[in-house]
Design a protein around this motif. Structure first.
Motif, short mmCIF file in Angstrom:
data_model
loop_
_atom_site.label_atom_id
_atom_site.label_comp_id
_atom_site.label_asym_id
_atom_site.label_seq_id
_atom_site.Cartn_x
_atom_site.Cartn_y
_atom_site.Cartn_z
N ILE A 48 35.16 31.02 62.75
CA ILE A 48 34.32 30.23 61.85
C ILE A 48 35.17 29.31 60.96
O ILE A 48 34.82 28.14 60.75
CB ILE A 48 33.45 31.15 60.97
N MET A 49 36.29 29.81 60.45
CA MET A 49 37.14 28.99 59.59
C MET A 49 37.76 27.83 60.36
O MET A 49 37.88 26.72 59.87
CB MET A 49 38.25 29.85 58.99
N THR A 70 29.88 25.45 47.78
CA THR A 70 28.54 25.41 48.38
C THR A 70 28.58 24.74 49.75
O THR A 70 27.96 25.22 50.71
CB THR A 70 27.57 24.66 47.45
N ASP A 71 29.31 23.63 49.83
CA ASP A 71 29.44 22.94 51.12
C ASP A 71 30.13 23.83 52.14
O ASP A 71 29.77 23.84 53.32
CB ASP A 71 30.21 21.64 50.95
N PHE A 72 31.15 24.57 51.69
CA PHE A 72 31.86 25.46 52.60
C PHE A 72 30.93 26.53 53.15
O PHE A 72 30.90 26.80 54.36
CB PHE A 72 33.05 26.12 51.90
N GLU A 109 26.34 27.42 59.29
CA GLU A 109 25.93 26.63 60.46
C GLU A 109 26.85 26.92 61.65
O GLU A 109 26.39 27.02 62.79
CB GLU A 109 25.96 25.15 60.11
N ALA A 110 28.15 27.08 61.36
CA ALA A 110 29.11 27.34 62.44
C ALA A 110 28.87 28.68 63.11
O ALA A 110 29.24 28.88 64.28
CB ALA A 110 30.54 27.27 61.89
N MET A 111 28.25 29.62 62.40
CA MET A 111 28.02 30.95 62.97
C MET A 111 27.10 30.92 64.19
O MET A 111 27.10 31.84 65.01
CB MET A 111 27.44 31.88 61.89
N PHE A 112 26.30 29.86 64.33
CA PHE A 112 25.43 29.74 65.49
C PHE A 112 26.22 29.40 66.75
O PHE A 112 25.79 29.69 67.86
CB PHE A 112 24.37 28.65 65.26
#
Length: 837
Positions: free
Chosen positions: A187-188, A169-171, A177-180
């Protein structure tokens, strides 16, 4: 325009700054001094600098904030942290981005001050700006800064390469969020792989670290009693009136930083010769080879063995010392963990010995800080803690460096004792560390009393539920008050107690697990043997420190203790406490229903109790929080106390409902809950049991989880004598008693192949649930052993005072100690020991 944006020519490097909502922190908002009074005893200085957003392309690519934070917050000798710590002015220092938005961020430098540090805050601030000036001057050397940057990149890449699995879930949340801010292909990786060092970006970012671009916030409980002479401190807003913040009514005052102070800090006349930037980290690992892939390990590999089910092996067992070991073949990461418990009966023998041993650990941590800091940055952590059973030592991280780190930590534990013995005079470094440790421990202990009411309720209940347990007041009295003035704690007494606890009568339990073979484990245990065990006398079983649970009285037993006045009370023992903080508006209640000792209940009883706790949580939350809206904190769960007693606890915290009414609503819910259980289809109870079984049988997703589980099983047996075989399979055995016919559950246990044939039906499980409820939890049950803890907010003080002295009411720690004399203890044997052994 450019003037309005308070920009410079170099600001064009940060293209997204102030691009969406204008300037959030311009000249009018910066260059401020702000002072405020905290509710807890805390002293700190926080500097906030307006900086470009962390999502700006230039910042993402080059991460100038990371290298600046690294230098500002470093703790090696010569750093700002090390100098302030050595002078006894701070408890801690941290730096990094505090607030980050789409078009600006605030970089934070936070300094936790000692009382001495607050009295010398002008000196502290002077050193802060000198250190910032030093960093700016070194930043002109691109080669040096590039080395710092490359070092951080290396650490980041190593961390990313060997990062273990986390919560899915945290991942997902982090990836979304990183996609913004990142391209889909990154992203990884996100910011794990920044680009090469960019001198222009870093210098432009560093220029923001100026007094004119800074908000300085100082918090201290001493402001209200401090002298109002505005010339007594340079760092003071005493010339401004006190105000109250709109939302939380926090008391504060503020003013613009004077021009002469801005000039002084911007251009320090000189930089303290003791300040210098850190060297490069010599602790970075370079050997990432796996012991499971060594030729000897490959030769012993058996394809038919499920190594995920392999348990630690007992390698050394002799009086005073046991070694458990397991080499990892599952997660294939070059990390390991060394866990050590040094059991001593002396540590928790009195509040004074416990206090002195805690002080010793604080001095040790202070002394080791600069060394351990470098190792922690490189991915190797070390921790020494004082617990009631003795000293717990944990060394974890990349296996290449762990033996050396263990050697440094354990050797220093003994050499610092010898240095403390000969330390004299107030100017001695260890004397200063001791004085600071006393003040910090006193502050932490007193602040403990300011916990939320529901946390206070849990703590207060322990004072009655557990036999040999010390109250927080016992610790405070050793450090403050009339007794402390007559018998002050001293450095020499501290070293004598620590030496007694660490070298005289001890036993060691040691676990080596992860990327370490048996030979490496034996080398590590030889180090422990040399430093601690070889010169000590092993503990006898009867000397092992044990915490015991007291048996709460039934209604009939309570009547014999308190008299007939309590016969009409559903709960005959009421512990009452008034919230310590004058501003506390919440009340809390915890109802505790003791069911029995683990050993008497066995696996079946423990399993049924866990099932009741799981069903109760959802029911209590739905009724007491959602429907009745008594408060935001509502919980019901199975609870174990030290010494093996178990039961059910129901907790409610409320700002609107008094403790008496909360207790009444909990009792009403219990009656409703009994009806819910009776009406619940057996299949639903079976499904609830299946959910618990799934959790119990869930495989470890990372090495750290497996180590924690194994260590918990090992240390739970240190006081059991011949019953000291760790219950590595207890989760499987507990899952067995909750598995019902027809449940689709993987059977991963070792042995007992016909267990599935003996599974109970869902109806039989329901009968067990109802039987346990009616025997131990129902209001009229003869074997009900119930107590309630009420914590009153300050507005209900009169209600608290009305009950003082009434039969069945325990309103002080003295009342609790008196009543405990009437109680017997539960057996300490755990539930996994066979009764017929």
């Amino acid at each position: 325009d450019a003037k309005t944006k308070n920009s410079t020519d170099k600001d064009v490097l940060f293209s997204t700054e102030h691009s969406k909502n204008g300037v959030a922190f311009g000249k009018e908002q910066m260059g401020l001094f702000r002072e405020y009074v905290p509710l807890v005893e805390a002293r700190s200085i926080k500097l906030l600098f307006a900086t470009p957003p962390g999502t700006d392309p230039a910042v993402i690519e080059n991460r100038p904030d990371r290298v600046i934070s690294h230098l500002l917050g470093h703790e090696s000798p010569g750093s700002l942290h090390a100098l302030l710590l050595e002078e006894g002015l701070i408890n801690g220092l941290s730096s990094g981005t505090g607030i980050s938005t789409s078009d600006f961020s605030l970089f934070s430098l936070t300094i936790q001050l000692t009382p001495k540090g607050m009295q010398n805050r002008d000196h502290v601030m002077s050193l802060v700006w000198q250190y910032i000036s030093l960093i700016k001057s070194v930043a002109q050397d691109d080669e040096t800064m590039s080395k710092y940057h490359d070092e951080l990149v290396s650490i980041s890449k190593t961390h990313f390469r060997f990062q273990e699995n986390g919560d899915p879930t945290d991942f997902c949340s982090g990836a979304a969020e990183a996609m913004f801010d990142y391209d889909a292909t990154k992203i990884m990786v996100a910011n794990a792989f920044p680009g090469k060092y960019n001198a222009d970006i870093t210098k432009a970012f560093l220029e923001r670290f100026s007094p004119e671009n800074c908000i300085i916030s100082i918090q201290s409980p001493d402001f209200e009693t401090e002298s109002t002479d505005e010339n007594s401190y340079e760092c003071s807003a005493s010339s401004s009136p006190w105000q109250f913040e709109k939302w939380y009514r926090a008391k504060y005052r503020e003013m613009k930083t004077p021009d002469d102070l801005l000039q002084k800090w911007s251009n320090p006349k000189e930089i303290d010769s003791r300040l210098h930037l850190p060297g490069l980290n010599t602790f970075l690992p370079s050997d990432f080879s796996l012991r499971s892939e060594d030729p000897k390990s490959l030769d012993s590999f058996d394809e038919t063995v499920d190594y995920t089910q392999e348990k630690p092996k007992l390698v050394v067992e002799r009086p005073g010392l046991t070694l458990w070991h397991k080499m990892d073949r599952t997660f294939k990461t070059p990390k390991a963990s060394l866990r050590l418990l040094l059991t001593s009966p002396h540590v928790y023998s009195t509040p004074r010995t416990m206090t002195l041993n805690r002080l010793f650990v604080k001095i040790l941590e202070d002394d080791l800080n600069s060394y351990i800091y470098d190792s922690a940055l490189a991915g190797c952590s070390a921790r020494v803690s004082c617990v009631p059973s003795g000293f717990a030592i944990s060394v974890s991280g990349y296996s290449e460096k762990l033996p050396h780190l263990l050697d440094v930590v354990t050797t220093r534990m003994l050499t610092i004792i010898e240095e403390m013995k000969v330390s004299t005079g107030d100017d001695c470094s260890l004397t200063r560390k001791f004085d600071k440790a006393v003040k910090n421990l006193l502050r932490e202990t007193k602040n403990f009393r300011l916990e939320s009411p529901y946390e206070t309720a849990s703590y207060v209940s322990r004072m009655l539920l557990e036999d040999n347990v010390w109250h927080v007041k016992n610790y405070v009295d050793e450090m403050e008050g009339d007794y402390a003035e007559k018998n002050p704690l001293t450095l020499q007494e501290c070293v004598n107690v620590a030496e007694e606890s660490l070298t005289k009568r001890i036993s060691a339990t040691f676990l080596c697990m992860g990327n370490i073979d048996e030979e490496g484990a034996l080398n590590a245990v030889n180090l422990i043997d040399k430093n601690f065990i070889s010169k000590a006398r092993p503990l006898r079983l009867e000397e092992m420190p044990k915490l015991r649970s007291l048996k709460m009285p039934t209604k009939e037993e309570a009547i014999r203790i308190f008299g007939p006045e309590v016969k009409d009370s559903k709960i005959p023992i009421v512990l009452e406490e008034l919230a310590y903080s004058d501003s506390e508006e919440n009340h809390a209640v915890e109802v505790i229903l003791q069911v029995g000792a683990e050993h008497e209940l066995g696996f079946d009883g423990i399993g049924v109790l866990e099932l009741i706790g799981q069903i109760a949580y959802n029911s209590a939350y739905n009724q007491l929080r959602t429907k009745e809206q008594l408060g935001y904190i509502v919980s019901a769960f199975s609870r174990k106390t030290s010494g093996s007693a178990v039961g059910i606890s129901i907790v409610v915290q409320s700002s609107t409902t008094t403790p008496v009414e909360l207790e009444s609503r909990i009792e009403a819910w219990l009656e409703m809950f009994r009806e819910e259980l009776a009406d619940m289809p057996a299949s639903d109870i079976g499904n609830e049991a299946a959910a618990i079984v799934a959790q119990l049988l869930e495989r470890n997703m990372k090495l750290g989880d497996e180590i924690a589980t194994s260590w918990g099983s090992i240390v739970s047996t240190t006081t059991l004598g011949s019953f000291n075989k760790p219950p590595f399979d207890r989760n499987q055995l507990l899952a067995d008693v909750l598995s019902v016919e027809g449940a689709d559950i993987e059977d991963t246990a070792i042995g007992e192949p016909d267990r599935k044939k003996t599974r109970k039906t869902a109806s039989e499980l329901k009968e067990q649930v109802l039987a346990m409820f009616d025997r131990y939890l129902a209001a009229g049950a003869e074997e009900r052993r119930a107590i309630v803890v009420r914590v009153y907010g300050q507005k209900a003080q009169s209600e608290y005072e009305e009950n003082i002295g009434n039969p069945g009411y325990l309103s002080s720690y003295g009342d609790v100690k008196d009543v405990k004399q009437f109680m017997s203890v539960w057996p300490t044997a755990p539930y996994w020991i066979k009764k017929n052994r």
